[in-house]
Design an enzyme around this catalytic site. Sequence first.
Site, PDB file in Angstrom:
ATOM      1  N   ARG A  33       0.843  -1.210   0.000  1.00 52.97           N
ATOM      2  CA  ARG A  33       0.000   0.000   0.000  1.00 52.97           C
ATOM      3  C   ARG A  33       0.877   1.258   0.000  1.00 52.97           C
ATOM      4  NH1 ARG A  33      -0.363   4.494   2.820  1.00 52.97           N
ATOM      5  NH2 ARG A  33       0.137   3.316   4.702  1.00 52.97           N
ATOM      6  N   ASP A  34       1.512   1.537   1.123  1.00 58.48           N
ATOM      7  CA  ASP A  34       2.371   2.722   1.222  1.00 58.48           C
ATOM      8  C   ASP A  34       3.501   2.628   0.194  1.00 58.48           C
ATOM      9  OD1 ASP A  34       3.804   4.939   2.139  1.00 58.48           O
ATOM     10  OD2 ASP A  34       3.478   4.470   4.235  1.00 58.48           O
ATOM     11  N   HIS A 225       5.518   4.363  12.838  1.00 56.77           N
ATOM     12  CA  HIS A 225       5.547   4.248  11.367  1.00 56.77           C
ATOM     13  C   HIS A 225       6.574   5.281  10.868  1.00 56.77           C
ATOM     14  CE1 HIS A 225       3.161   3.879   7.409  1.00 56.77           C
ATOM     15  NE2 HIS A 225       3.839   4.994   7.202  1.00 56.77           N
ATOM     16  N   HIS A 227       9.172   6.780   8.097  1.00 59.23           N
ATOM     17  CA  HIS A 227       9.803   6.874   6.780  1.00 59.23           C
ATOM     18  C   HIS A 227      11.276   7.206   7.016  1.00 59.23           C
ATOM     19  CE1 HIS A 227       6.267   6.538   4.058  1.00 59.23           C
ATOM     20  NE2 HIS A 227       5.655   6.719   5.210  1.00 59.23           N
ATOM     21  N   CYS A 258       4.171   9.103   0.542  1.00 62.63           N
ATOM     22  CA  CYS A 258       2.805   9.580   0.394  1.00 62.63           C
ATOM     23  C   CYS A 258       2.768  10.555  -0.771  1.00 62.63           C
ATOM     24  CB  CYS A 258       2.352  10.251   1.693  1.00 62.63           C
ATOM     25  SG  CYS A 258       0.753  11.041   1.549  1.00 62.63           S
ATOM     26  N   ASN A 267       9.521   3.825   3.638  1.00 59.86           N
ATOM     27  CA  ASN A 267       9.463   3.470   5.063  1.00 59.86           C
ATOM     28  C   ASN A 267      10.733   2.729   5.447  1.00 59.86           C
ATOM     29  OD1 ASN A 267       6.505   3.345   4.023  1.00 59.86           O
ATOM     30  ND2 ASN A 267       6.337   3.500   6.238  1.00 59.86           N
TER      31      ASN A 267
HETATM   32  P1  HMG Z   1     -12.555  15.062  -2.324  1.00 60.36           P
HETATM   33  O1  HMG Z   1     -12.229  15.439  -3.733  1.00 60.36           O
HETATM   34  O2  HMG Z   1     -12.706  16.153  -1.318  1.00 60.36           O
HETATM   35  O3  HMG Z   1     -13.810  14.096  -2.218  1.00 60.36           O
HETATM   36  O4  HMG Z   1     -11.435  14.055  -1.836  1.00 60.36           O
HETATM   37  P2  HMG Z   1     -15.271  14.164  -2.779  1.00 60.36           P
HETATM   38  O5  HMG Z   1     -16.156  13.555  -1.732  1.00 60.36           O
HETATM   39  O6  HMG Z   1     -15.597  15.556  -3.274  1.00 60.36           O
HETATM   40  O7  HMG Z   1     -15.212  13.177  -4.037  1.00 60.36           O
HETATM   41  C1  HMG Z   1     -14.494  13.475  -5.192  1.00 60.36           C
HETATM   42  C2  HMG Z   1     -14.606  12.306  -6.144  1.00 60.36           C
HETATM   43  O8  HMG Z   1     -13.962  11.160  -5.580  1.00 60.36           O
HETATM   44  C3  HMG Z   1     -16.051  11.864  -6.379  1.00 60.36           C
HETATM   45  O9  HMG Z   1     -16.092  11.290  -7.660  1.00 60.36           O
HETATM   46  C4  HMG Z   1     -16.251  10.774  -5.360  1.00 60.36           C
HETATM   47  O10 HMG Z   1     -17.250   9.859  -5.708  1.00 60.36           O
HETATM   48  C5  HMG Z   1     -14.901  10.110  -5.373  1.00 60.36           C
HETATM   49  P3  HMG Z   1     -16.734  12.112  -8.926  1.00 60.36           P
HETATM   50  O11 HMG Z   1     -18.132  12.448  -8.501  1.00 60.36           O
HETATM   51  O12 HMG Z   1     -15.860  13.343  -9.092  1.00 60.36           O
HETATM   52  O13 HMG Z   1     -16.642  11.133 -10.062  1.00 60.36           O
HETATM   53  N1  HMG Z   1     -14.575   9.458  -4.101  1.00 60.36           N
HETATM   54  C6  HMG Z   1     -14.168   8.190  -3.993  1.00 60.36           C
HETATM   55  N2  HMG Z   1     -13.959   7.220  -4.920  1.00 60.36           N
HETATM   56  C7  HMG Z   1     -13.562   6.022  -4.457  1.00 60.36           C
HETATM   57  N3  HMG Z   1     -13.332   5.751  -3.147  1.00 60.36           N
HETATM   58  C8  HMG Z   1     -13.527   6.694  -2.218  1.00 60.36           C
HETATM   59  C9  HMG Z   1     -13.972   7.979  -2.631  1.00 60.36           C
HETATM   60  N4  HMG Z   1     -14.254   9.111  -1.986  1.00 60.36           N
HETATM   61  C10 HMG Z   1     -14.623   9.995  -2.884  1.00 60.36           C
HETATM   62  N5  HMG Z   1     -13.302   6.396  -0.940  1.00 60.36           N
HETATM   63  C11 HMG Z   1     -10.802  12.136  -0.535  1.00 60.36           C
HETATM   64  C12 HMG Z   1     -11.461  13.505  -0.518  1.00 60.36           C
HETATM   65  C13 HMG Z   1     -10.597  11.739   0.909  1.00 60.36           C
HETATM   66  C14 HMG Z   1     -11.720  11.150  -1.232  1.00 60.36           C
HETATM   67  C15 HMG Z   1      -9.459  12.239  -1.297  1.00 60.36           C
HETATM   68  O14 HMG Z   1      -8.724  13.299  -0.793  1.00 60.36           O
HETATM   69  C16 HMG Z   1      -8.618  10.989  -1.201  1.00 60.36           C
HETATM   70  O15 HMG Z   1      -8.984   9.944  -1.712  1.00 60.36           O
HETATM   71  N6  HMG Z   1      -7.449  11.076  -0.546  1.00 60.36           N
HETATM   72  C17 HMG Z   1      -6.583   9.931  -0.331  1.00 60.36           C
HETATM   73  C18 HMG Z   1      -5.143  10.334  -0.399  1.00 60.36           C
HETATM   74  C19 HMG Z   1      -4.284   9.133  -0.099  1.00 60.36           C
HETATM   75  O16 HMG Z   1      -4.679   8.008  -0.311  1.00 60.36           O
HETATM   76  N7  HMG Z   1      -3.059   9.375   0.398  1.00 60.36           N
HETATM   77  C20 HMG Z   1      -2.151   8.323   0.724  1.00 60.36           C
HETATM   78  C21 HMG Z   1      -2.546   7.530   1.921  1.00 60.36           C
HETATM   79  S1  HMG Z   1      -2.142   8.337   3.457  1.00 60.36           S
HETATM   80  C22 HMG Z   1      -0.458   7.965   3.670  1.00 60.36           C
HETATM   81  O17 HMG Z   1       0.189   7.433   2.809  1.00 60.36           O
HETATM   82  C23 HMG Z   1       0.168   8.267   4.999  1.00 60.36           C
HETATM   83  C24 HMG Z   1       0.418   7.005   5.831  1.00 60.36           C
HETATM   84  O18 HMG Z   1       1.270   6.099   5.187  1.00 60.36           O
HETATM   85  C25 HMG Z   1       1.012   7.402   7.173  1.00 60.36           C
HETATM   86  C26 HMG Z   1       2.191   8.341   7.006  1.00 60.36           C
HETATM   87  O19 HMG Z   1       3.253   7.885   6.541  1.00 60.36           O
HETATM   88  O20 HMG Z   1       2.015   9.502   7.302  1.00 60.36           O
HETATM   89  C27 HMG Z   1      -0.914   6.268   6.094  1.00 60.36           C
HETATM   90 MG    MG Z   2       3.454   6.178   5.309  1.00 59.42          MG
END
Ligand code: HMG
Ligand code: MG
Length: 319
Positions: A33-34, A225, A227, A258, A267
């Site tokens: 995933r990450d 966690h 990096h 990310c 990581n």
């Molecule tokens: P948004 O644009 O504000 O959301 O994004 P929205 O509700 O306005 O929806 C926009 C579009 O996305 C719509 O589609 C929704 O249906 C769709 P459209 O009508 O335009 O065709 N949508 C989705 N589709 C599938 N699955 C969903 C979903 N939600 C909405 N769940 C949102 C807000 C949270 C969705 C967006 O910002 C997002 O997906 N962000 C994820 C970013 C991400 O994955 N980052 C990496 C993971 S975090 C990380 O890596 C850190 C970690 O490792 C720890 C660390 O190291 O810090 C965990």
């Molecule tokens: Mg991470």
Amino acid sequence: MNLPRKLLSKSLVSARQSIRNKSFVRIVEVGARDGLQNIPTNISTEVKVGLINRLSETGLKTIEVTSFVSPKWVPQMADNTRVFQEVNKKKLISYPVLVPNLKGLEAAIKVGAKEITVFLSASEGLSKKNINCTIDESLVTAKTVISKAKESNLKIRGYISCTVGCPYDGYIKPASVAKVAEALLSYGCYEISLADTIGVGTRSSVEKMLEEVLIIASPDKLAIHCHDTYGQALVNVFTALEKGLTVVDSSVAGLGGCPYAKGATGNVATEDLVYMLHGLGAETGVDLNKLVEAGRFISDYLERPPASRVNNALFSKMK
Ligand code: HMG
Ligand code: MG
């Protein structure tokens, strides 16, 4: 010169005691995933499934599979349903998936996930960039998602990003981390993973952050966690072990990053982590040789050497 040496040996003794008292350190493997979410070229579903199946043979107990996020935001995770369905799941392994909102939760439930992870940030800057909302808004969403997930008897883990530094906001106060952790635990997360998203943490800053969070949570509710951007990840993990934490996230071959946190590299590599833990006398249940092979599998596919010193050292002996 004497003082740091004394301090270090005192730390080593207390960390060893802390580890021996608990003896088992659970590793949460986040490579699929990450590790893969940040890679710009499309990775086939077969390769993702192949990686997870190999990881399932290593003895790891928790393997993050994918995330049910918007494919517009993270295209690499768009095949989440297929990846989750096609993985050959083993009985004693947990396969959590990331969920940002109710839409993601519904998709995770539909596919049969038993464990989900919500992800928030201790910094406003990353919260806005990563999930397009403020911290307060993200807490409201998380509360709803967790409450619904509990109705479906799911296990719920929580991430807090940027616990020591943020690419947009800089230094993060430990109290901001504790506030989010306390809320997530009260909503029903069984564990909070404290993330140094951009790997800027040092022994001292990670220690300060942990001390603040440990005021509101016991060590068995926390994971670390790290990096490895600045090469401090193993030291920072060690600091967490010293504080009594026994759950560590890591990524095979040191993959990771990310997409919305500029400068976040991989990581801590799972191979390096396992080598360190075994050296400290902790049990992980992980077969290091099998892990090295899994790391090679994905590194060969990506046509890059593993970002794991242990993988490179052991692989040259295995040939
Ligand atoms: P948004 O644009 O504000 O959301 O994004 P929205 O509700 O306005 O929806 C926009 C579009 O996305 C719509 O589609 C929704 O249906 C769709 P459209 O009508 O335009 O065709 N949508 C989705 N589709 C599938 N699955 C969903 C979903 N939600 C909405 N769940 C949102 C807000 C949270 C969705 C967006 O910002 C997002 O997906 N962000 C994820 C970013 C991400 O994955 N980052 C990496 C993971 S975090 C990380 O890596 C850190 C970690 O490792 C720890 C660390 O190291 O810090 C965990
Ligand atoms: Mg991470």
